[in-house]
Write an enzyme that holds these catalytic residues in place. Structure first.
Site, PDB file in Angstrom:
ATOM      1  N   ASN A 139      52.582  39.504  42.435  1.00 24.67           N
ATOM      2  CA  ASN A 139      53.566  40.495  41.977  1.00 24.67           C
ATOM      3  C   ASN A 139      53.904  41.545  43.030  1.00 24.67           C
ATOM      4  O   ASN A 139      55.058  41.927  43.204  1.00 24.67           O
ATOM      5  CB  ASN A 139      53.117  41.129  40.658  1.00 24.67           C
ATOM      6  CG  ASN A 139      51.780  41.824  40.765  1.00 24.67           C
ATOM      7  OD1 ASN A 139      50.968  41.505  41.638  1.00 24.67           O
ATOM      8  ND2 ASN A 139      51.540  42.767  39.899  1.00 24.67           N
ATOM      9  N   GLY A 213      43.832  40.173  40.543  1.00 28.63           N
ATOM     10  CA  GLY A 213      44.403  39.022  39.845  1.00 28.63           C
ATOM     11  C   GLY A 213      44.081  39.094  38.366  1.00 28.63           C
ATOM     12  O   GLY A 213      43.847  40.180  37.823  1.00 28.63           O
ATOM     13  N   SER A 214      44.033  37.951  37.732  1.00 24.81           N
ATOM     14  CA  SER A 214      43.854  37.915  36.283  1.00 24.81           C
ATOM     15  C   SER A 214      42.381  38.091  35.890  1.00 24.81           C
ATOM     16  O   SER A 214      41.474  37.867  36.706  1.00 24.81           O
ATOM     17  CB  SER A 214      44.363  36.580  35.747  1.00 24.81           C
ATOM     18  OG  SER A 214      43.629  35.539  36.332  1.00 24.81           O
ATOM     19  N   THR A 217      40.396  34.719  36.299  1.00 27.74           N
ATOM     20  CA  THR A 217      39.951  34.406  37.659  1.00 27.74           C
ATOM     21  C   THR A 217      38.905  35.424  38.115  1.00 27.74           C
ATOM     22  O   THR A 217      37.948  35.071  38.803  1.00 27.74           O
ATOM     23  CB  THR A 217      41.142  34.386  38.639  1.00 27.74           C
ATOM     24  OG1 THR A 217      42.180  33.593  38.085  1.00 27.74           O
ATOM     25  CG2 THR A 217      40.757  33.806  39.978  1.00 27.74           C
ATOM     26  N   GLY A 218      39.088  36.675  37.730  1.00 25.98           N
ATOM     27  CA  GLY A 218      38.133  37.724  38.123  1.00 25.98           C
ATOM     28  C   GLY A 218      36.713  37.388  37.693  1.00 25.98           C
ATOM     29  O   GLY A 218      35.751  37.623  38.429  1.00 25.98           O
ATOM     30  N   GLU A 235      40.224  44.088  40.589  1.00 29.11           N
ATOM     31  CA  GLU A 235      41.358  44.761  39.938  1.00 29.11           C
ATOM     32  C   GLU A 235      42.051  43.718  39.092  1.00 29.11           C
ATOM     33  O   GLU A 235      42.695  42.819  39.638  1.00 29.11           O
ATOM     34  CB  GLU A 235      42.323  45.325  40.998  1.00 29.11           C
ATOM     35  CG  GLU A 235      41.746  46.448  41.841  1.00 29.11           C
ATOM     36  CD  GLU A 235      41.545  47.738  41.058  1.00 29.11           C
ATOM     37  OE1 GLU A 235      41.963  47.822  39.883  1.00 29.11           O
ATOM     38  OE2 GLU A 235      40.961  48.674  41.627  1.00 29.11           O
ATOM     39  N   CYS A 269      50.529  45.082  36.912  1.00 26.86           N
ATOM     40  CA  CYS A 269      49.284  45.074  36.143  1.00 26.86           C
ATOM     41  C   CYS A 269      49.267  46.218  35.149  1.00 26.86           C
ATOM     42  O   CYS A 269      48.848  46.062  34.013  1.00 26.86           O
ATOM     43  CB  CYS A 269      48.096  45.158  37.085  1.00 26.86           C
ATOM     44  SG  CYS A 269      48.235  46.491  38.279  1.00 26.86           S
ATOM     45  N   GLU A 446      40.307  51.155  43.587  1.00 26.65           N
ATOM     46  CA  GLU A 446      40.954  51.166  44.893  1.00 26.65           C
ATOM     47  C   GLU A 446      41.613  52.528  45.072  1.00 26.65           C
ATOM     48  O   GLU A 446      41.845  53.259  44.115  1.00 26.65           O
ATOM     49  CB  GLU A 446      41.992  50.039  44.974  1.00 26.65           C
ATOM     50  CG  GLU A 446      41.325  48.674  44.854  1.00 26.65           C
ATOM     51  CD  GLU A 446      42.226  47.506  45.202  1.00 26.65           C
ATOM     52  OE1 GLU A 446      43.280  47.352  44.585  1.00 26.65           O
ATOM     53  OE2 GLU A 446      41.855  46.735  46.116  1.00 26.65           O
TER      54      GLU A 446
HETATM   55  P1  NAD Z   1      45.451  34.816  39.425  1.00 29.01           P
HETATM   56  O1  NAD Z   1      44.146  35.327  38.958  1.00 29.01           O
HETATM   57  O2  NAD Z   1      45.938  33.524  38.918  1.00 29.01           O
HETATM   58  O3  NAD Z   1      45.464  34.677  41.015  1.00 29.01           O
HETATM   59  C1  NAD Z   1      45.187  35.760  41.873  1.00 29.01           C
HETATM   60  C2  NAD Z   1      44.710  35.230  43.221  1.00 29.01           C
HETATM   61  O4  NAD Z   1      43.451  34.570  43.027  1.00 29.01           O
HETATM   62  C3  NAD Z   1      45.626  34.190  43.856  1.00 29.01           C
HETATM   63  O5  NAD Z   1      45.649  34.431  45.264  1.00 29.01           O
HETATM   64  C4  NAD Z   1      44.932  32.880  43.534  1.00 29.01           C
HETATM   65  O6  NAD Z   1      45.234  31.836  44.450  1.00 29.01           O
HETATM   66  C5  NAD Z   1      43.481  33.292  43.660  1.00 29.01           C
HETATM   67  N1  NAD Z   1      42.523  32.429  42.942  1.00 29.01           N
HETATM   68  C6  NAD Z   1      42.759  31.584  41.916  1.00 29.01           C
HETATM   69  N2  NAD Z   1      41.612  30.990  41.526  1.00 29.01           N
HETATM   70  C7  NAD Z   1      40.620  31.500  42.292  1.00 29.01           C
HETATM   71  C8  NAD Z   1      39.203  31.325  42.344  1.00 29.01           C
HETATM   72  N3  NAD Z   1      38.564  30.506  41.515  1.00 29.01           N
HETATM   73  N4  NAD Z   1      38.502  32.052  43.240  1.00 29.01           N
HETATM   74  C9  NAD Z   1      39.114  32.923  44.068  1.00 29.01           C
HETATM   75  N5  NAD Z   1      40.455  33.121  44.076  1.00 29.01           N
HETATM   76  C10 NAD Z   1      41.205  32.431  43.195  1.00 29.01           C
HETATM   77  O7  NAD Z   1      46.490  35.988  39.105  1.00 29.01           O
HETATM   78  P2  NAD Z   1      48.078  35.972  39.335  1.00 29.01           P
HETATM   79  O8  NAD Z   1      48.706  35.154  38.242  1.00 29.01           O
HETATM   80  O9  NAD Z   1      48.404  35.694  40.741  1.00 29.01           O
HETATM   81  O10 NAD Z   1      48.416  37.534  39.088  1.00 29.01           O
HETATM   82  C11 NAD Z   1      48.691  38.078  37.839  1.00 29.01           C
HETATM   83  C12 NAD Z   1      47.488  38.830  37.307  1.00 29.01           C
HETATM   84  O11 NAD Z   1      47.038  39.795  38.249  1.00 29.01           O
HETATM   85  C13 NAD Z   1      47.812  39.615  36.049  1.00 29.01           C
HETATM   86  O12 NAD Z   1      46.759  39.473  35.121  1.00 29.01           O
HETATM   87  C14 NAD Z   1      47.868  41.053  36.540  1.00 29.01           C
HETATM   88  O13 NAD Z   1      47.634  42.027  35.559  1.00 29.01           O
HETATM   89  C15 NAD Z   1      46.824  41.049  37.602  1.00 29.01           C
HETATM   90  N6  NAD Z   1      47.023  42.168  38.521  1.00 29.01           N
HETATM   91  C16 NAD Z   1      46.111  43.198  38.531  1.00 29.01           C
HETATM   92  C17 NAD Z   1      46.315  44.300  39.363  1.00 29.01           C
HETATM   93  C18 NAD Z   1      45.360  45.470  39.391  1.00 29.01           C
HETATM   94  O14 NAD Z   1      45.391  46.213  40.363  1.00 29.01           O
HETATM   95  N7  NAD Z   1      44.523  45.659  38.393  1.00 29.01           N
HETATM   96  C19 NAD Z   1      47.439  44.341  40.184  1.00 29.01           C
HETATM   97  C20 NAD Z   1      48.338  43.288  40.147  1.00 29.01           C
HETATM   98  C21 NAD Z   1      48.108  42.195  39.316  1.00 29.01           C
END
Ligand code: NAD
Length: 465
Positions: A139, A213-214, A217-218, A235, A269, A446
């Site tokens: 995003n 990320g999500s 995945t987190g 995050e 997010c 962060e």
């Molecule tokens: P995602 O979790 O699918 O992917 C995020 C990243 O993780 C990508 O680079 C992906 O390739 C990588 N990834 C996927 N599987 C992995 C694994 N097993 N181990 C390590 N890395 C892996 O998320 P997305 O769909 O790209 O982003 C959207 C999500 O991110 C939403 O839930 C959003 O709320 C969140 N987000 C949070 C913040 C914050 O600061 N809290 C900011 C922006 C987005």
């Protein structure tokens, strides 16, 4: 890719799609396991020198800000083409990168004396951790990368950075530009699919993982960090609520509330993802939001005057469509939108900005994170009950309270179980302001000095007299 200060292609590639057309417009390298090893080995070598000279690091962060700013137009165009956001916002994202680099270049890291008496002298210092695995979503590929890079580098760490497979190109371009500014190995940029992220979090040379990320995945990342006790910042997702109080002036707040929800097409997010409004104000607020949703210009981010681009990728587009369809099937009404938009050749991932009413608390679009241009508005009669509904569930990123009486709103804001509680605004962020989530929305923060401390470990130096 940039590994050890030089350009690298890969044997395999990933297609990169322009979400405004749905067409593949470029290929990105799919980093191999051996190339990732080389990136971490380079980061580990560079760490030995990079950690030593604080003054040089501060100068190089400023030089990096300058070099990236000079290429704003190129980076912004690439970002719009792979991400979808309007060009002006893409350029704003590049400016934010420079702001973060400059903020951290200027930030002093204190040595704290905790004892100085006749029996002893003790001080607390903060040391860098080592090579950082930095992983970002699609995003805000650049803003979120530099929320990690700027403090990590300032503190003396080196980095291997992986963007999302949906938006790899702007990050790779930034890596290429920084080759002329930073010593080899200090910042390595690699691209690949989710598998590459998993390799990074398991890599023995990574000493810290900084992940955005999500939630799903987190949790996998946290599990991957555990066997090696790697340091971790997460995050994650949010489901921010905006609570409108009964004294709010609807015409005065409607614009800010709308953009708090629809900025970056709702793919933020900490966007407003649900609104709670007192029953008597409900219809006025829905009308005000629907009017804005129906009139905002949606289109290809490179076109003049466009305020909202496409949804970034097909799975996300389908998810938003499904959540809205599900809400409508469960009795909701679309006061605006409620359907995909056919624009251009009809293959882009455009979705009409959507305002939903008559949505039940348990409907998926309310209970889950929609991360797209669809906003449910719910009414309440009792404020305590509204606060309870807002605090239910696992998310705890941000929230906001809207009122003509900021003092009263602050009291309600303090009751929200979230990392950031805004009053009469939403999404206001700054380099000095820590950002992180409560509950499942994150671990650690962060930004600000606190964000930098996440890239350090404390050491006590205790000297006997
Ligand atoms: P995602 O979790 O699918 O992917 C995020 C990243 O993780 C990508 O680079 C992906 O390739 C990588 N990834 C996927 N599987 C992995 C694994 N097993 N181990 C390590 N890395 C892996 O998320 P997305 O769909 O790209 O982003 C959207 C999500 O991110 C939403 O839930 C959003 O709320 C969140 N987000 C949070 C913040 C914050 O600061 N809290 C900011 C922006 C987005």
């Amino acid at each position: 890719m940039t590994i050890d200060g030089t350009a690298h292609t890969a044997a395999a590639t990933l297609d990169v799609v322009n979400p405004a057309t749905g067409a593949v417009f470029a290929q990105a390298p799919d980093c191999s396991a051996e190339q990732l090893d080389a990136a971490f080995a380079s980061a580990a070598r560079a760490f030995a020198t990079w950690r030593r000279d604080e003054g040089a690091r501060r100068d190089m962060l400023r030089a990096a800000a300058k070099a990236l700013t000079a290429r704003t137009d190129d980076i912004a165009l690439l970002l719009t083409t792979e991400q979808g956001k309007p060009l002006a916002e893409a350029a704003g994202e590049v400016r934010s990168v420079a702001a973060w680099l400059t903020y951290y270049a200027d930030l002093d890291i204190p040595r704290e004396v905790i004892r100085d008496d006749k029996r002893g002298f003790a001080e607390v210092v903060r040391r860098p951790i080592g090579p950082v695995a930095a992983i970002t979503p699609w995003n805000y590929p650049l803003t979120l990368a530099f929320w990690k890079l700027a403090p990590a580098l300032r503190a003396g760490n080196t980095v291997v950075l992986k963007p999302s497979p949906y938006t790899p190109l702007s990050t790779l371009l930034v890596g290429a530009i920084l080759r002329d500014v930073l010593p080899p190995g200090v910042v390595n940029t690699v691209s690949g699919g989710d598998r590459l992220g998993a390799w990074m979090t398991a890599h023995p040379l990574a000493r810290k993982i900084s992940f955005t990320g999500s939630v799903e995945t987190g949790k996998r990342v946290a599990a991957a960090a555990a066997p090696d006790l790697k340091r971790l910042t997460l995050e994650l997702g949010g489901n921010d609520a905006a609570i409108v109080l009964d004294d709010a002036d609807i015409p005065a707040i409607a614009d800010k509330l709308f953009w708090g929800a629809f900025a970056n097409n709702g793919q933020v997010c900490s966007a407003v993802k649900r609104v709670y409004v007192p029953r008597p104000l409900h219809d006025d607020l829905v009308d005000a939001l629907a009017e804005r949703a129906a009139s905002v210009r949606v289109g290809d981010g490179t076109a003049d005057g466009v305020r909202l681009g496409p949804v970034n990728n097909r799975p996300q587009f389908e998810r938003v469509s499904d959540l809205v369809t599900d809400a409508l099937a469960h009795g909701a009404t679309a006061a605006a939108g409620g359907h995909p938009l056919e624009l251009g050749d009809g293959c882009g991932y455009f979705y009409a900005p959507t305002i939903l009413t008559g949505v039940d608390e348990n409907t998926r679009v309310v209970a889950e994170e929609q991360f797209g241009p669809a906003l449910p508005v719910l009414s309440y009669t009792d404020l305590d009950d509204a606060v309870e509904r807002v605090n239910a569930g696992h998310f705890g990123l941000g929230g906001s309270v809207w009122s003509a009486d900021p003092g009263r709103a602050c009291d309600v804001a303090a009751r929200l179980d979230v990392g950031t509680a805004w009053v009469n605004t939403h999404l206001a962020l700054a380099p000095a302001q820590p950002f992180g989530g409560a509950k499942w929305s994150g671990l650690g923060v962060e930004n600000g000095p606190w964000g930098l401390y996440g890239f350090t470990e404390l050491q006590v130096i205790h000297r006997a007299r």
